[in-house]
Design an enzyme around this catalytic site. Structure first.
Site, mmCIF file in Angstrom:
data_model
loop_
_atom_site.group_PDB
_atom_site.id
_atom_site.type_symbol
_atom_site.label_atom_id
_atom_site.label_comp_id
_atom_site.label_asym_id
_atom_site.label_seq_id
_atom_site.Cartn_x
_atom_site.Cartn_y
_atom_site.Cartn_z
ATOM 1 N N TYR A 19 0.815 -1.308 -0.079
ATOM 2 C CA TYR A 19 0.033 0.007 0.021
ATOM 3 C C TYR A 19 0.664 1.236 -0.098
ATOM 4 C CZ TYR A 19 -4.583 -2.218 0.400
ATOM 5 O OH TYR A 19 -5.814 -3.014 0.027
ATOM 6 N N ASP B 298 10.592 -4.620 -5.988
ATOM 7 C CA ASP B 298 9.856 -5.759 -5.269
ATOM 8 C C ASP B 298 10.408 -7.161 -5.521
ATOM 9 O OD1 ASP B 298 6.945 -5.245 -3.517
ATOM 10 O OD2 ASP B 298 7.504 -7.302 -4.041
ATOM 11 N N ARG C 29 -3.539 5.894 5.499
ATOM 12 C CA ARG C 29 -4.576 5.067 5.862
ATOM 13 C C ARG C 29 -5.310 4.228 4.463
ATOM 14 N NH1 ARG C 29 -8.275 9.205 8.415
ATOM 15 N NH2 ARG C 29 -7.850 10.305 6.374
ATOM 16 N N LEU D 90 -1.446 15.847 27.456
ATOM 17 C CA LEU D 90 -0.688 15.047 26.522
ATOM 18 C C LEU D 90 0.805 15.396 26.927
ATOM 19 C CD1 LEU D 90 -2.854 14.535 23.406
ATOM 20 C CD2 LEU D 90 -2.295 12.842 24.987
ATOM 21 N N LYS D 91 1.167 15.785 27.825
ATOM 22 C CA LYS D 91 2.530 15.925 28.202
ATOM 23 C C LYS D 91 2.916 14.804 29.324
ATOM 24 C CE LYS D 91 3.364 19.777 25.561
ATOM 25 N NZ LYS D 91 1.978 19.774 25.029
ATOM 26 N N CYS E 53 -11.456 14.616 41.616
ATOM 27 C CA CYS E 53 -12.575 14.415 40.227
ATOM 28 C C CYS E 53 -11.994 12.991 39.740
ATOM 29 C CB CYS E 53 -12.590 15.414 39.299
ATOM 30 S SG CYS E 53 -13.261 17.008 39.814
#
Length: 438
Positions: A10, A30, A160, A258-259, A268
């Site tokens: 792909y 290939d 993708r 996200l650190k 909480c």
């Protein structure tokens, strides 16, 4: 530019067609002769939207050739994109057999080239593979050194299946891991026209971020599915819930949280996770990912304790005690838990937190700290400099420029800092600075 592409699955086939479309001369390589025959006939070797027309265009352009001869392909090109497969082995490890064999062939070809060759690995590779595994093979076979006779890079792909051509033409960003300016310049000329940021980083970081991206995608899918399972059991519309969650781009769909840093805590997150897992349990819903979060958080707490104990120091200062900067909330603060564990090990603690005033603590907050650190009043210090003077080791749980400046001004070379907040001026601090996970 003359480009050889190794591996025509792909990623390789789509790259070949798109690069040819963009005016480059491309050699497809290939071991599967059927794939090569299809490409030269203007047919696609993969089922992918838009590839039928694009491959026909590539074959008709006269800019595409194919071969099974890897060494000749290297000799006839200036840049090689390596897209061969790296499937899972039976034990879960990465099967690198194909890429190891290819590295040896490329090394032999590079030995016969006068001009430096650029090798760009696009196959997903375990971090360290390019530098620790592939580079020695190519250097041995070529008799040349990386950065002199050839250049190695890692460029993760974000294609993708089902939307590969669209993803090629509009990627989220282009990331190139490299240690030399020349290959970055050439790859910028090759991919710099794409409508995205071109980011240069280290090879290891580029290798790891590919895994991180895929793991994050898997995490998001699993989060949505576990949420849906629980919603169904509770008679809640899961699509409506997740639609609401995704509308928050300030905290949920954002860079927030996200650190890398210390464990989470507060009034909480822990209680709501416990309530969620209890709800799932009483409704016989299996949510292993959500159910494992609290244990993972405890593992992070344990890591900090192990790092501190390994230092062999007894006088430990805490810069911060609440569960995050800017609050006096001590409930389920991971710093309070760490302090409690250290006291249990016989350590002497000194604590500074400008927001924590014992006389003004109320309700559950006051009760929590009296239960976990009953003698906290003897440990609190009104000034950060006092804590620094008293301590052999400092646990930094407060962010902010004022704290960073004081540490740079007052710490000595004999002290050790465990930085849990990623201080902005680490290099300016005389003490030895350790991170929890870096």
């Amino acid at each position: 530019m003359k480009i050889s592409i190794f591996g025509l699955g792909y990623v390789g086939a789509v790259s070949l067609a798109c690069l040819s479309r963009d005016g480059h001369e491309v050699i497809g390589v290939d071991i599967d002769a059927t794939k090569l025959e299809l490409i030269m006939a203007g047919k696609t070797p993969v089922v992918e939207e838009g590839m039928v027309d694009l491959m026909a265009l590539a074959a008709a352009s006269g800019r595409v050739t194919v071969t099974t001869d890897a060494q000749q392909a290297v000799l006839d090109s200036e840049v090689s994109l390596v897209c061969v497969g790296t499937p899972s082995a039976p034990n879960g490890s990465q099967d690198q057999g194909a890429i190891l064999r290819l590295a040896a062939e490329m090394g032999c070809a590079i030995a016969g080239k006068r001009e430096p060759h650029i090798v760009v690995f696009r196959s997903t590779l375990v971090p360290g593979t390019v530098e620790d595994v592939l580079r020695p093979i190519i250097e041995e076979k070529s008799g040349k050194k990386d950065g002199e006779g050839f250049f190695l890079c890692f460029q993760p792909e974000f294609l993708r299946e089902g939307s590969s051509i669209r993803d090629y033409d509009k990627p989220p960003f282009t990331v190139v891991g490299a240690h030399h300016a020349y290959p970055v310049k050439r790859l910028r000329a090759l991919f710099g026209n794409l409508p995205c940021r071109f980011i240069e980083t280290s090879i290891r970081s580029a290798e790891m971020m590919k895994y991180c991206c895929n793991n994050f995608h898997a995490l998001k899918i699993t989060f949505a599915n576990e949420t849906a399972r629980l919603c169904e059991a509770l008679g809640v519309d899961a699509f409506e819930v997740m639609d609401l969650v995704c509308q928050d781009t300030q905290l949920n769909i954002s860079t927030a949280y996200l650190k890398p840093g210390y464990a989470f805590g507060g009034s909480c997150l822990p209680k709501d996770l416990r309530a969620t897992t209890y709800l799932a349990k009483i409704h016989d819903v299996d949510i292993p990912m959500l159910g494992g979060i609290m244990q993972s958080n405890r593992n992070h707490l344990d890591l900090a304790l192990r790092k501190l104990l390994a230092l062999g120091k007894r006088k430990i200062g805490f810069v911060g005690l609440s569960f995050k900067t800017g609050t006096d909330d001590l409930r389920e603060s991971p710093l309070v838990t760490l302090a409690e564990q250290l006291i249990g090990k016989g350590m002497q603690l000194a604590i500074y937190d400008p927001e924590v005033h014992l006389a003004s603590l109320l309700g559950a907050n006051r009760s929590f700290i009296q239960t976990h650190l009953p003698h906290i009043g003897q440990m609190m210090r009104p000034e950060l400099d006092e804590v620094i003077r008293e301590s052999e080791v400092l646990v930094i749980g407060l962010s902010g420029q004022a704290v960073a400046d004081t540490l740079a001004r007052s710490c000595s070379s004999g002290q050790v800092l465990l930085d849990l907040v990623r201080l902005p001026n680490r290099s300016a601090i005389a003490a030895r600075v350790l991170g929890l996970c870096w």
